[in-house]
Scaffold this active site. Structure first.
Site, PDB file in Angstrom:
ATOM      1  N   GLU A  78      73.950  37.247 -92.604  1.00 59.00           N
ATOM      2  CA  GLU A  78      72.679  37.620 -91.970  1.00 59.00           C
ATOM      3  C   GLU A  78      71.685  36.466 -92.026  1.00 59.00           C
ATOM      4  O   GLU A  78      71.045  36.123 -91.027  1.00 59.00           O
ATOM      5  CB  GLU A  78      72.050  38.842 -92.665  1.00 59.00           C
ATOM      6  CG  GLU A  78      72.835  40.134 -92.527  1.00 59.00           C
ATOM      7  CD  GLU A  78      73.592  40.460 -93.789  1.00 59.00           C
ATOM      8  OE1 GLU A  78      73.414  41.569 -94.315  1.00 59.00           O
ATOM      9  OE2 GLU A  78      74.341  39.588 -94.261  1.00 59.00           O
ATOM     10  N   ASP A 106      75.573  42.772 -88.434  1.00 57.62           N
ATOM     11  CA  ASP A 106      74.275  42.218 -88.029  1.00 57.62           C
ATOM     12  C   ASP A 106      74.275  40.694 -88.056  1.00 57.62           C
ATOM     13  O   ASP A 106      73.754  40.044 -87.134  1.00 57.62           O
ATOM     14  CB  ASP A 106      73.127  42.799 -88.867  1.00 57.62           C
ATOM     15  CG  ASP A 106      73.394  42.876 -90.345  1.00 57.62           C
ATOM     16  OD1 ASP A 106      74.439  42.369 -90.800  1.00 57.62           O
ATOM     17  OD2 ASP A 106      72.560  43.456 -91.066  1.00 57.62           O
TER      18      ASP A 106
END
Length: 339
Positions: free
Chosen positions: A92, A157
């Site tokens: 991330e 993500d």
């Protein structure tokens, strides 16, 4: 949410205006506003100052010749979210760093060198499932975290931001140089579809690991930090694969269901949503990461600006419908998911 996460969200939100205004869409929808009371030069200066602070604090050149990465613990604060004790970075953070660097390329002559160094680090740490995905957690010895923290698994993500950053790099610099950014983007998008999207019900799953851990109890779960609806449109446009439109529609449908059933006043999302595809609902406490798994917490804190970007870039009215109740409830002092 620690200082690192707050700084990233603030910097990315600031960057959206300058980058998207100059490079993606000249005229935003009428209901998109800038901070009031400041001239554009003042906003630009604030952004550049914050960017320089971010670079000096978090950006590091280490773990190999020419490699660049985001050191999540460089501010002295503890890295949380289930990471290993000696965490250096995560996918991330790496995706955020790639996005920030390419979005600031008009203002930073070092941006392409830094971005390419981040690409090299990304290549050094593929997820166990596919080289187009990134292993989730790296340690200070520059290796992936052990299997007890899933360090070689992927996180959707992070991978989604990395794929989008490659598309932006192709738009900014073209793909005829040392790195074919468009090819890298398509590889990442293909791997995301294969390993991180439910093939039957078209929702974004937590990562490449959900079928293999704890009898698949996380397989029917999504995370609100993955609701990058503008990324999904960009994937469809870049690849010609219209199945990404189905994923985007499904994501909006999940958001609408949670708003109607669990968050009618604030329209905020919980960190994790279970019961997919037919009965989306907030996860129970301690479902995966902690007491706030079913609340608006550090994962869900990214949701408002993710959705705002789809309205900013694409004018999707579903994004405006999702955001309007949040704006109306901003005078509340706290924001429980259930309201």
């Amino acid at each position: 949410m620690n200082y690192f996460q707050k700084a990233l969200i603030k910097l990315l939100a600031y960057s959206l205006w300058i980058f998207s205004s100059s490079s993606i869409q000249a005229t935003p929808p009428a209901s998109v506003i800038k901070p009031s009371g400041y001239s554009q030069p003042e906003l630009d200066t604030a952004l550049l100052n914050f960017y320089q602070d971010w670079k000096e604090t978090y950006l590091r050149q280490q773990c190999g010749v020419g490699r660049y990465l985001v050191d999540m613990a460089a501010d002295g604060n503890t890295v949380e979210g289930g990471t290993a004790a000696s965490t250096l970075t995560t996918s991330e953070a790496h995706g955020y760093g790639m996005l920030i660097t390419v979005m600031m390329a008009d203002f930073d002559p070092q941006a392409r060198r830094i971005f390419d160094g981040m690409v090299d680090f990304f290549h050094d740490h593929p997820a166990q499932s596919a080289p187009g995905l990134m292993a989730w957690n790296q340690l200070r010895n520059c290796k992936n975290a052990g299997e007890n923290v899933g360090g070689s698994n992927s996180a959707s993500d992070g991978d989604m931001d990395i794929a989008y950053a490659f598309l932006l790099a192709d738009k900014k610099w073209g793909s005829s140089g040392k790195i074919n950014y468009k090819h890298e983007a398509v590889n990442a998008i293909t791997a995301i579809k294969q390993h991180e999207v439910d093939p039957k019900n078209h929702f974004i799953r937590l990562g490449d690991w959900v079928d293999d851990i704890d009898d698949g109890q996380y397989a029917n779960t999504t995370r609100s930090s993955d609701f990058m609806v503008s990324h999904l449109k960009a994937y469809a446009d870049a690849t010609g694969d219209k199945s990404w439109d189905e994923v985007r529609d499904t994501t909006y449908a999940i958001m609408a269901s949670i708003r109607q059933t669990d968050s009618p006043k604030t329209a905020l999302m919980p960190d994790f949503i279970v019961g997919l595809p037919n009965h989306p609902q907030p996860a129970k406490a301690m479902f995966l990461e902690g007491e706030d798994d079913g609340a608006y917490s550090w994962n869900a804190a990214r949701y408002p600006w993710r959705v705002a970007l789809d309205y900013r870039l694409n004018g999707d009215k579903r994004a405006l419908s999702a955001l309007a109740p949040i704006n109306q409830s901003m005078d509340h002092q706290h924001y429980p998911c259930r309201s």
